[in-house]
Design a protein around this motif. Sequence first.
Motif, mmCIF file in Angstrom:
data_model
loop_
_atom_site.group_PDB
_atom_site.id
_atom_site.type_symbol
_atom_site.label_atom_id
_atom_site.label_comp_id
_atom_site.label_asym_id
_atom_site.label_seq_id
_atom_site.Cartn_x
_atom_site.Cartn_y
_atom_site.Cartn_z
ATOM 1 N N ASP A 98 -101.035 -57.960 35.498
ATOM 2 C CA ASP A 98 -101.331 -57.103 36.513
ATOM 3 C C ASP A 98 -101.620 -55.534 36.645
ATOM 4 O OD1 ASP A 98 -98.534 -57.039 36.377
ATOM 5 O OD2 ASP A 98 -98.504 -56.705 38.568
ATOM 6 N N LEU A 99 -101.119 -55.113 35.666
ATOM 7 C CA LEU A 99 -101.196 -53.607 35.329
ATOM 8 C C LEU A 99 -101.785 -53.248 34.050
ATOM 9 C CD1 LEU A 99 -97.229 -52.799 36.545
ATOM 10 C CD2 LEU A 99 -99.571 -52.688 37.785
ATOM 11 N N ARG A 100 -102.399 -54.084 33.475
ATOM 12 C CA ARG A 100 -102.714 -53.865 31.895
ATOM 13 C C ARG A 100 -104.030 -52.835 32.197
ATOM 14 N NH1 ARG A 100 -103.431 -59.025 29.145
ATOM 15 N NH2 ARG A 100 -101.134 -58.813 29.062
ATOM 16 N N ASN A 101 -104.814 -52.796 33.317
ATOM 17 C CA ASN A 101 -106.011 -52.219 33.788
ATOM 18 C C ASN A 101 -105.818 -50.947 34.417
ATOM 19 O OD1 ASN A 101 -107.632 -53.841 31.703
ATOM 20 N ND2 ASN A 101 -107.926 -55.326 33.352
ATOM 21 N N VAL A 102 -104.499 -50.899 34.941
ATOM 22 C CA VAL A 102 -104.466 -49.637 35.919
ATOM 23 C C VAL A 102 -104.649 -48.107 34.975
ATOM 24 C CG1 VAL A 102 -102.499 -48.698 37.034
ATOM 25 C CG2 VAL A 102 -102.839 -50.950 37.301
ATOM 26 N N GLU A 103 -105.224 -47.419 35.974
ATOM 27 C CA GLU A 103 -105.900 -46.116 35.300
ATOM 28 C C GLU A 103 -105.297 -45.057 36.343
ATOM 29 O OE1 GLU A 103 -106.532 -45.032 32.575
ATOM 30 O OE2 GLU A 103 -106.840 -46.833 31.621
ATOM 31 N N ASN A 104 -104.566 -45.339 37.668
ATOM 32 C CA ASN A 104 -104.303 -44.325 38.505
ATOM 33 C C ASN A 104 -103.168 -44.695 39.046
ATOM 34 O OD1 ASN A 104 -106.958 -42.913 39.330
ATOM 35 N ND2 ASN A 104 -107.687 -45.189 39.339
ATOM 36 N N ILE A 105 -102.082 -43.526 38.619
ATOM 37 C CA ILE A 105 -100.834 -43.640 39.017
ATOM 38 C C ILE A 105 -100.473 -42.436 39.897
ATOM 39 C CG2 ILE A 105 -98.467 -43.059 38.284
ATOM 40 C CD1 ILE A 105 -101.215 -44.857 35.849
ATOM 41 N N MET A 106 -99.806 -42.679 41.203
ATOM 42 C CA MET A 106 -99.280 -41.809 41.933
ATOM 43 C C MET A 106 -97.967 -41.212 41.560
ATOM 44 S SD MET A 106 -100.630 -43.462 45.611
ATOM 45 C CE MET A 106 -102.510 -44.060 45.623
ATOM 46 N N LEU A 107 -97.902 -39.838 41.863
ATOM 47 C CA LEU A 107 -96.688 -39.012 41.542
ATOM 48 C C LEU A 107 -96.433 -38.350 42.821
ATOM 49 C CD1 LEU A 107 -94.525 -37.754 39.893
ATOM 50 C CD2 LEU A 107 -96.393 -35.973 39.271
#
Length: 211
Positions: free
Chosen positions: A156-165
Amino acid sequence: MKIDEWFKDIFREASNIAMSHAVTSLSQMIGGPIEMEPPEVKILSRVEFLKHLLQNRISSSFVVGFDITEGLRGLAILQFPERSAINLSATLMGMDPSGVQELDDMGRSAVTEVGNILISVYTDILAKLLGEPVSLSPPKAIASLYDVERELNRPDLRNVENIMLFKTRFYEENVGFESYFYLVPDEKSFEKLVTKLEEQVRETGGGEGGV
């Protein structure tokens, strides 16, 4: 997608009530007044996210992870850099932080209590933004960058490119602490959250000129 510009104001507004509750709880724990700033919010790429964890020495930090199980889907990570964790635990136990050089089991337990408060703050903020409940799983250990990379390789996270900090600073007299909350939503959840934020921008008249 240029969304950093209006994230800060929206999250500050959404965080006011949640932060006031956190300040009250922390003040009661410490036995003195606490000042807390609204979280600074940034969008990181996958590479920037991993670099940020490394720069803050993840292996010596106090770090816990959570699966997001309701409202959104993905992963959340809370990090107290080593010095912040030590300062915080010493303050909670009535000790002079300058005389403490490592985080023992009692200190970890104290920091965990503060971590629980902050996790509640962040989930409350997200729930207010989404207009629906947000729930997290029980915490799981995150000891190294390898543990994070393993989580990022989940289907489910393999293609994630946006992380919120979310970076939060708080103070007790002359002692400061900071924490980092990383929200790693799956692609559909990120789109859902951005859509909700764009709706709020339009409602408040802050979206002129496009996003």
